[in-house]
Design a protein around this motif. Structure first.
Motif: not given
Length: 415
Positions: A378-384
């Motif tokens: 989720t943390a990675v997805a929040l940036r993209r």
């Protein structure tokens, strides 16, 4: 005015051929230990070896698809799949079955590597206007691929129980699917678009996000396939269902998966990436625990159907997330291959955990692990942001012509 979108059927065909092996994992593993002198753990180990071979192909070819060429690699992978799976289906000699599974798995992984590079390239800026005839939407192509493989796998689950006992039927289905995809490889270019449009060999972008995905995805896929690899045994041994009933549940579940895929295609990027990936993974954890604790038809069917609705939805957004990290498709292939490592370990992990602790405890352990993995994903997805936005659902099924443009690429990704 933008060029009309056309459906990239070669991409869909290669996606289907590369992805079908994991989808048929329960019946493949289950029939290995009933049709051959193997224990359930040994059968799970063969399933793991097949998928590990597939992952190895992905890692080996991640940066080589654009140099070798999409058509060449796709045909080589399909040939290996036909020979490997076909040979394993026609013999009852255990070492020969193992070798055939390894060869076929490497073929599936090769096709999947071509697919991942192709779908990521679809989001890259084209060098010429006509190259947009494929559309510029990796998410849309992955949706169509998931629809295709889900429908085909569902048909196989309905058919196999009526074709008699033995290990050969699901392996033969894999070989025949690879053979059927071969004619469409003529629509692929000798070189992929990224090799022409993106000069040189630039370093991997978004390294931190990419490495987090590469590290997390094996665990995410291991949980899915630990359960999927023993789902047939849960239905037969714990829920006390017949093979025909279990096959019907799987077919219905994969049919329900089509609804999930269509829903993902209709929603597109409206929910972003973080919500479908984070919340979807948490809901999958609940389904894993429910399925593993099933002792009757209703609970077993509810868990499997709900899980199969959610899994392709989250997977399609995972594919989009990986593709958004690098237009050359290198992160897409690396993340997909990392996920394949978890997929490969799944059957053996599920077999060992269920043998030592029982199915319900196995489900609780897997669900807890999935909740932990949801955090970095989720943390990675929040940036993209999604690579591109699919329009309304009908946009995914219009313009079905296959133009013979020289900028055609190979098919979609695997996670």
């Amino acid at each position: 005015m933008s060029a009309p979108r056309t459906t990239p059927w070669p991409l869909v065909a290669l996606f289907t051929a590369g992805y079908l092996a994991p989808y048929l994992l329960p019946t493949t593993v289950g029939r290995l230990d009933t049709g051959l002198p193997l224990s359930p753990t040994q059968a799970g180990a063969i399933g793991s070896a097949l998928l590990l071979s597939s992952a190895a192909a992905g890692f080996l070819l991640a940066s080589r698809v654009d140099r070798i060429g999409a058509r060449t690699l796709a045909r080589a992978g399909l040939l290996l799949a036909v020979l490997g799976y076909g040979g394993a289906a026609l013999t009852t000699v255990v070492p020969a079955v193992v070798v055939g599974a390894l060869v076929g798995g490497f073929g599936s992984g090769t096709v999947t590597a071509v697919a991942a590079t192709g779908i990521a390239a679809m989001g890259a800026p084209p060098a010429r206007a006509e190259s947009r005839a494929w559309g510029s939407d990796p998410h849309r192509a992955s949706i169509l691929g998931l629809l295709s493989v889900s429908a085909l796998a569902g048909a196989v689950y309905l058919t196999v129980p009526h074709l008699g006992a033995g290990h050969g039927q699901p392996l033969a289905a894999l070989a025949l699917t690879a053979l059927a995809a071969w004619p469409l490889t003529g629509r692929l270019s000798l070189r992929t678009a990224p090799a022409r449009t993106l000069p040189g060999r630039p370093p991997l972008p978004h390294r931190r996000s990419g490495l987090v995905l590469v590290a997390a995805m094996p665990c995410w896929s291991l949980v899915q396939n630990s359960l999927w690899g023993v789902s047939g045994r849960i239905g037969l041994a714990q829920a006390h269902l017949t093979e025909v009933t279990v096959g019907t549940v799987f077919a219905v579940a994969l049919g329900a998966a089509l609804i999930g895929v269509l829903g993902a295609g209709a929603l597109g990027p409206r929910l972003g990436l973080a919500t479908p990936i984070g919340a979807g993974t948490a809901l999958i954890a609940v389904c894993v625990a429910l399925s593993a604790s099933a002792t009757d038809l209703m609970t077993f069917a509810a868990g499997e159907i709900a899980w199969n609705v959610l899994y392709p939805v989250v997977l399609s957004y995972m594919i989009g997330l990986a593709a958004s990290l690098d237009p050359r498709g290198r992160w897409a292939v690396l993340v997909g291959s990392a996920a394949s490592l978890g997929t490969a370990a799944g059957p053996l992990t599920g077999s060992v955990l269920s043998a030592r602790a029982g199915f319900p405890v196995m489900g609780a352990i897997l669900a807890a692990g999935l909740l932990v993995i949801a955090v970095p994903l989720t943390a990675v997805a929040l940036r993209r942001r999604p690579v591109a936005a699919p329009r309304a659902l009908e946009d995914a099924v219009v313009h079905i012509e296959i133009p013979a443009y020289e900028n055609s690429y190979a098919s979609t990704a695997a996670i």
